[in-house]
Every structure is written in C-alpha cells, then in structure tokens.
Design a protein around this motif. Structure first.
Motif, short mmCIF file in Angstrom:
data_model
loop_
_atom_site.label_atom_id
_atom_site.label_comp_id
_atom_site.label_asym_id
_atom_site.label_seq_id
_atom_site.Cartn_x
_atom_site.Cartn_y
_atom_site.Cartn_z
N THR A 10 0.79 -1.21 0.06
CA THR A 10 0.12 -0.05 -0.05
C THR A 10 0.93 1.19 0.12
OG1 THR A 10 -1.65 -1.30 1.13
CG2 THR A 10 -1.71 1.14 1.05
N LYS A 11 0.39 2.04 -0.90
CA LYS A 11 1.28 3.65 -0.76
C LYS A 11 -0.02 4.68 -0.30
CE LYS A 11 4.41 2.56 -4.75
NZ LYS A 11 4.86 2.85 -6.01
N MET A 12 0.46 5.49 0.44
CA MET A 12 -0.49 6.35 0.79
C MET A 12 -0.12 7.96 0.45
SD MET A 12 -1.77 7.37 4.85
CE MET A 12 0.09 7.82 5.26
N SER A 13 -0.92 8.56 -0.09
CA SER A 13 -0.95 9.99 -0.29
C SER A 13 -1.92 10.78 0.42
CB SER A 13 -0.66 10.27 -1.87
OG SER A 13 -2.03 9.96 -2.59
N GLY A 14 -1.54 12.22 0.56
CA GLY A 14 -2.78 12.94 1.07
C GLY A 14 -2.69 14.37 0.50
N LYS A 15 -3.84 15.14 0.96
CA LYS A 15 -4.11 16.61 0.73
C LYS A 15 -4.80 17.01 1.74
CE LYS A 15 -6.45 17.28 -2.92
NZ LYS A 15 -7.10 17.45 -4.39
N ALA A 16 -4.27 18.38 1.93
CA ALA A 16 -5.24 19.28 3.05
C ALA A 16 -5.57 20.54 2.14
CB ALA A 16 -4.57 19.56 4.14
N ASP A 17 -6.84 20.83 2.20
CA ASP A 17 -7.45 21.97 1.48
C ASP A 17 -7.97 22.93 2.40
OD1 ASP A 17 -7.11 21.19 -1.56
OD2 ASP A 17 -8.42 19.74 -0.66
N PHE A 18 -7.33 24.09 2.53
CA PHE A 18 -8.02 25.23 3.26
C PHE A 18 -8.52 26.29 2.48
CE2 PHE A 18 -4.41 25.11 6.50
CZ PHE A 18 -4.31 23.76 6.83
N VAL A 19 -10.13 26.60 2.79
CA VAL A 19 -10.83 27.56 2.27
C VAL A 19 -11.14 28.91 2.89
CG1 VAL A 19 -12.71 28.03 0.64
CG2 VAL A 19 -11.52 25.97 0.41
N ILE A 20 -10.86 29.94 2.48
CA ILE A 20 -11.46 31.07 3.26
C ILE A 20 -11.95 32.20 2.41
CG2 ILE A 20 -9.20 32.29 3.15
CD1 ILE A 20 -9.80 33.61 5.74
N GLY A 21 -13.34 32.37 2.65
CA GLY A 21 -13.96 33.24 1.57
C GLY A 21 -15.46 33.56 2.25
N ALA A 22 -16.23 34.19 1.10
CA ALA A 22 -17.58 34.86 1.67
C ALA A 22 -18.41 35.02 0.51
CB ALA A 22 -17.68 35.99 2.43
N THR A 23 -19.59 35.08 0.48
CA THR A 23 -20.49 35.19 -0.60
C THR A 23 -21.37 36.70 -0.28
OG1 THR A 23 -22.04 33.82 0.21
CG2 THR A 23 -20.84 33.07 -1.44
N SER A 24 -21.78 37.17 -1.35
CA SER A 24 -22.66 38.47 -1.13
C SER A 24 -24.07 38.31 -2.21
CB SER A 24 -22.04 39.65 -1.34
OG SER A 24 -21.51 40.18 -2.55
N TYR A 25 -24.82 38.90 -1.91
CA TYR A 25 -26.07 38.73 -2.86
C TYR A 25 -26.66 40.21 -3.09
CZ TYR A 25 -26.05 34.15 0.07
OH TYR A 25 -25.77 33.35 0.43
N GLY A 26 -27.30 40.10 -4.31
CA GLY A 26 -27.66 41.44 -4.86
C GLY A 26 -28.78 41.15 -5.78
N GLY A 27 -29.45 42.28 -6.07
CA GLY A 27 -30.46 42.05 -7.25
C GLY A 27 -31.87 42.39 -6.76
N ASP A 28 -33.10 42.17 -7.12
CA ASP A 28 -34.25 42.49 -6.39
C ASP A 28 -34.74 41.44 -5.17
OD1 ASP A 28 -35.13 43.92 -8.66
OD2 ASP A 28 -35.51 42.04 -9.76
N LYS A 29 -35.08 42.17 -4.11
CA LYS A 29 -35.54 41.54 -2.89
C LYS A 29 -36.80 41.03 -3.04
CE LYS A 29 -31.70 43.69 -1.54
NZ LYS A 29 -31.41 44.45 -2.97
#
Length: 559
Positions: free
Chosen positions: A156-175
């Motif tokens: 067996t061979k093992m590999s790995g990965k770590a993903d860090f995500v920093i972010g945000a969303t905003s909304y627009g248009g008609d209410k």
C-alpha cells in the motif's frame, strides 16, 4: 580458483559440459580417440600456429538456425576462449572428448588471467573512487534495511491532501419575498444579507493497494467542516455555489470511497461498496480543472451526477497499453445503487425496484489532446439527477425515473501558450412523473431540463507551473413542465420561464511542488431559476433578478 575467475569460467564450462550430458549415452573409449585431432584442437586452443577464433562467422559448419548459435557467439565475442579445428569447422554435433575439454578449458583460463591482470590495474587506478562508492552502497543498504523494518505496508502507498478555504459570498438584485427573513408571525425582518467570512478545510488520505502490480484496491478517507456555510452545497444558494473541495463530516474522518479494480485483457473491471459512476469510466469527458462542483466533468448535473453507493462496472479501451498518443475507442458501462446496502427489498436492495439505482454508459474516442464523448444515464426514483435544487420541481422525489444524455468534447494545444484548452458539454434530462400522480398535484414540476458548459484552461499562465481557468455555463434550466403555473396576476402559463448562469475565474499559483494557492471568484445569475420571483409591473414569471457573488482563497497541501 578465485571467485571472480569461477564466475568467468562458469559460462564456458557449462557450454562445454552440455554436449557431454547430451551424449552421455555414447561412451567414448580409448579406441575411438583421435589423438591427431586432439593435438590439432589443443594447438589451436592454445593459440600456437593457428589464430584464436574471433568471430562465429569463421566456422563453416555453424549457422544462425542452429539452436546453440547465440550461446556460441557470446562465448567467442565476450570471453574469447572458443577455438575450432584446423579446417575451419566447429563440429557442434560431435561428442567432446575429455582431452578436447581440457585443452579448451586451459585456453579459457589463460584468457581469464589476462582479464584479471587488467582488472587489478584498474582497481588500483580507481582505488579512491571505489572506496567512496563502497561507502555509499553500505549507506544505502542501511537505509533500505531501515525502511523495510519501518515501512507502512509492502502493498500500500499512501498520499494525502489538505485544502484550506477562506471566503464569503454576497447577494444582490431584486428583494423578492423568498429572499427576506421573517419572524415567527411571518413578518419581514429584513433582507437576508451577505454571508460572513468563513474558514473551512477538507482533509483527504488516499490508500492505493496493489497485490499484482496491475490491480488496485482504492480507499479514500476524508473529513471536513464546511457543514452549512455558503460553499458546502447546503448554504443559501444550495449546490449552485458548492465548491469541489467542500466536505461536511463534522471533523469525523470517514471512509469516503472504497472499491477494487483489476484488468482482464483490454477490459478493466470495478466493484465496491462505496463508488460513484464516473470513477468507472474509461475516459474523462472533460479536461477543465474547476472550482465550482457544477462544472465538474463538463457539466456534473447531467448524466454524470451520482451518489456514493455500492456498485460495479467495466470499461474497455482499444489497444489499451499501446502508445498513449494514439486515438482510441473507449467504452464504459456501470451501475450504482443508493440503497444497495439495505437488505430489505421493500425499502432498498441492490438492483431492485427500490434500490434508487443509476445505470451509466459512455462511448468516447480520442487521445490525450482531443476527445469526443457521448453518455446515457437511466436513474430510478430517488437517485440524484440534478444539482441546482432550485428550478421548479427539482426534488428527486418528484419523478418515477429519469433519462439523461450528455455530449462532451475537449481539445488542448500541444504547446503551452495563450491558446487555452477547451472543454464543452451539453446535457438533456427527461423526467417521468409517478403514474399514481393526482391530477394537478405536480403542476409546475419539471419534465425536461438542459445544461451546458464551456471551460478554458491556460497552462503555465504568466509563470511555468501555474494555471489560469475560466468557465461559463448553466447547470440545469427547466425547458418543459407538467400542467400549468399560475402567475401573480392570476393568469396561467404552460411554459417555463427558467434560466440561470454561472461563471468562475481562478488562478493556480504553484508555490512549491507540494503547495498551491488559488484565488478564485464566481458569479451566479438567477441561481434560483424560475423561483426568483415575479415582477409586480408585468405579472410575469421570472422577471425579477437575483445574483450571488463569491470570492475565496484556496490553499492546497499535497504530501
């Protein structure tokens, strides 16, 4: 005799003794011995008046079709201790006498003495270099021994990965009404507003196990804490803003994928309790590297969308092991059952009416530079077939079965530059509603939807190793509905007024071979499709607008 001499003599001795073993049934006695022939042979072997044989072509009775031709040629050219009779013959079919064997062996020993003297001279000349090499070899042997004693597994061979995500969303248009928060009495308390900045991760371990060198037992362990944030697929805009790197498991490491695959000629067979349809394809339909999950495989929410389930499959590639640059035909067929682990046939089971199964087949033709592909999928009620979750009737419980078709193609340039790779995809989904549907109950439910994608990648953009990506498309928009939909002005329509668009732009910055930083932005136009709302002025469907803008930085560590 020293060990080195023994090693050199061994090939010649074996070659000499072989005829003796073959002709053991024919005993040579003194009366049969040709003393003159032995003397001549010995003379030639010792290199007196006759020259030593230097090429097998000097023998008039040895031909390339003879079974020992190559062995005799090697003895002459490599060791130089083979001689023939004075008349230029070798007499390979004749039994060898002990006198002849002794004479030939004596010639070989003389040759070995010459080689040994030359080796001694060379060893003295390169004494320091040989000492250094010996030290390095001893060090390597020690390291190999340590690795063998502490290795994780021999298979067996093992590999790995770590993903860090920093972010945000905003909304627009008609209410519109659907986009306002309300209190317990149903009174508006204000617009939902933008999502706060979030910092999430996904952690993956890949275990690749092989028992023959050609088979594979694949195990993926994964965890993450995206949960209900904007990028998880469970946020306000659902799967429209879901990232490919999202994972929600409340920080619990789980077996995420598990299957076994093995080759049978040009076929490759798959079976496993945790697998998705597209992992068993003989060819990926797209080469676009994506950020939003809806752009996966050139349009993930068409025929290729699935759920991790028990399944099996097979693919076939013409001349599978030939040159990878050659265009090849690739056929695939597989099946997964969402309820395949449930033994109750009334609730689920594998390949049953209640199994929530999906069959996927694909035909593709091309190579690593270009390819065209067509896929067909059949899904039972309850299997994932659409990802947006926002067009009319998007719930997977509202249909009896679904039939889907995808057409995909890609092309990429041979040289990296300002000409990008291009991936395109189109999908058509047809949904059959339950036969027992009460009249009018599913009015407005989709019966047909389409989707499309165009993805561009620039490899080595601005700097070698980096990548620039841009995509535009529509994950799914309703093109046909059941019955009628009542508009706000009281009128009815039989036609859907659906439509949504998605865009993404990102740049992979390769910090090191193991670390990549990816800033990305995306824009969703009308992610709720027809449910966005109506215009009070026109009373029409889908006249209002709503959009989502997202920004993030993703850092990936590979090990």
């Amino acid at each position: 005799m020293k060990l080195f001499q023994q090693l050199l003599v061994a090939p010649a001795a074996l070659g000499l003794l072989a005829p003796l073993a073959v002709d053991a049934n024919r005993s040579a006695n003194a009366a049969e011995l040709n003393i003159n022939g032995v003397s001549d042979y010995a003379a030639s072997s010792l290199g007196s008046s006759l020259e030593q044989v230097t090429s097998i072509s000097q023998f008039s009775d040895v031909y390339p079709t003879d079974w020992a031709y190559q062995a005799l040629s090697n003895l002459i050219e490599r060791y130089g201790c083979v001689a023939g009779y004075p008349n230029g013959t070798y007499r390979g079919n004749r039994a060898m006498t002990r006198y002849e064997a002794a004479a030939l062996l004596n010639a070989c020993l003389d040759r070995i003495t010459e080689v040994t003297d030359e080796l001694k001279r060379l060893m003295k000349e390169f004494e320091k270099e040989l000492a250094i090499l010996k030290g390095r070899v001893d060090g390597l042997e020690a390291r190999v021994g340590e690795l063998e004693a502490t290795q994780f597994s021999t298979t067996t061979k093992m590999s790995g990965k770590a993903d860090f995500v920093i972010g945000a969303t905003s909304y627009g248009g008609d209410k519109t009404d659907d986009l306002y928060a309300t209190d317990e009495d149903g009174k508006r308390t204000g617009y939902l507003g933008d999502d706060a900045l979030s910092f999430s991760y996904r952690y993956t371990l890949n275990l690749n196990t092989s028992f023959t060198g050609k088979d594979l037992l694949y195990t993926r362990l994964r965890t993450g804490n995206f949960n209900a944030n904007a990028f998880s697929g469970k946020g306000y805009t659902g799967k429209q803003s879901q990232l490919e790197t999202s994972k929600s498991s409340a920080d619990i490491l789980k077996v995420d994928k598990l299957w076994y695959e093995f080759p049978v000629g040009n076929f490759r067979v798959y079976a496993g309790p945790k697998i998705e349809n597209y992992y068993m394809l003989g060819a990926s339909p797209s080469v676009y590297r994506h950020i939003l999950k809806q752009f996966k495989l050139g349009g993930y929410y068409g025929a290729y969308g699935a759920s991790t389930s028990p399944g099996f499959g097979v693919n076939w590639i013409s001349d599978r092991y030939a040159n990878y640059g050659d265009a090849k035909l690739k056929l695939s067929a597989n099946y997964v059952s969402k309820n395949g682990a449930n033994s109750n046939a009334r609730e689920g089971g594998f390949m049953t009416d209640n199994g929530k199964g999906k069959f996927l087949s694909q035909i593709a033709y091309g190579n690593t530079q270009w390819q065209v592909a067509a896929a067909y999928a059949y899904s039972q009620r309850g299997m994932t077939v659409g990802g947006a979750g926002t067009p009319l009737g998007a719930s997977t419980k509202n249909y009896e079965e679904a039939n889907q078709v995808n057409l995909n193609a890609y092309w990429r340039p041979q040289d990296n530059g300002w000409i990008p790779s291009i991936s395109v995809g189109w999908s058509l989904s047809s949904f059959n509603l339950p036969k027992e549907t009460i009249k009018g109950e599913f009015n407005g439910t989709r019966t047909e939807a389409q989707g499309w994608l165009v993805g561009l990648n620039w490899k080595d953009a601005f700097m070698k190793g980096n990548r620039l990506g841009f995509a535009a498309g529509s994950p799914q928009f309703v093109t046909a509905i059941k019955g009628e939909v009542t508009k706000k002005d009281g009128t009815k329509t039989k036609y859907p007024d659906d439509g949504n668009m998605a865009f993404e732009l990102y740049y992979d910055f390769q910090v090191t071979d193991n670390v990549t930083i990816t800033p990305a932005v995306f824009y969703l136009s009308r992610p709720f499709g027809q449910k966005t709302g109506s215009s009070a002025e026109t009373g029409g469907l889908g006249a209002d607008q709503f959009n989502t803008f997202g920004g993030l930085v993703q850092t990936t560590f590979k090990f």
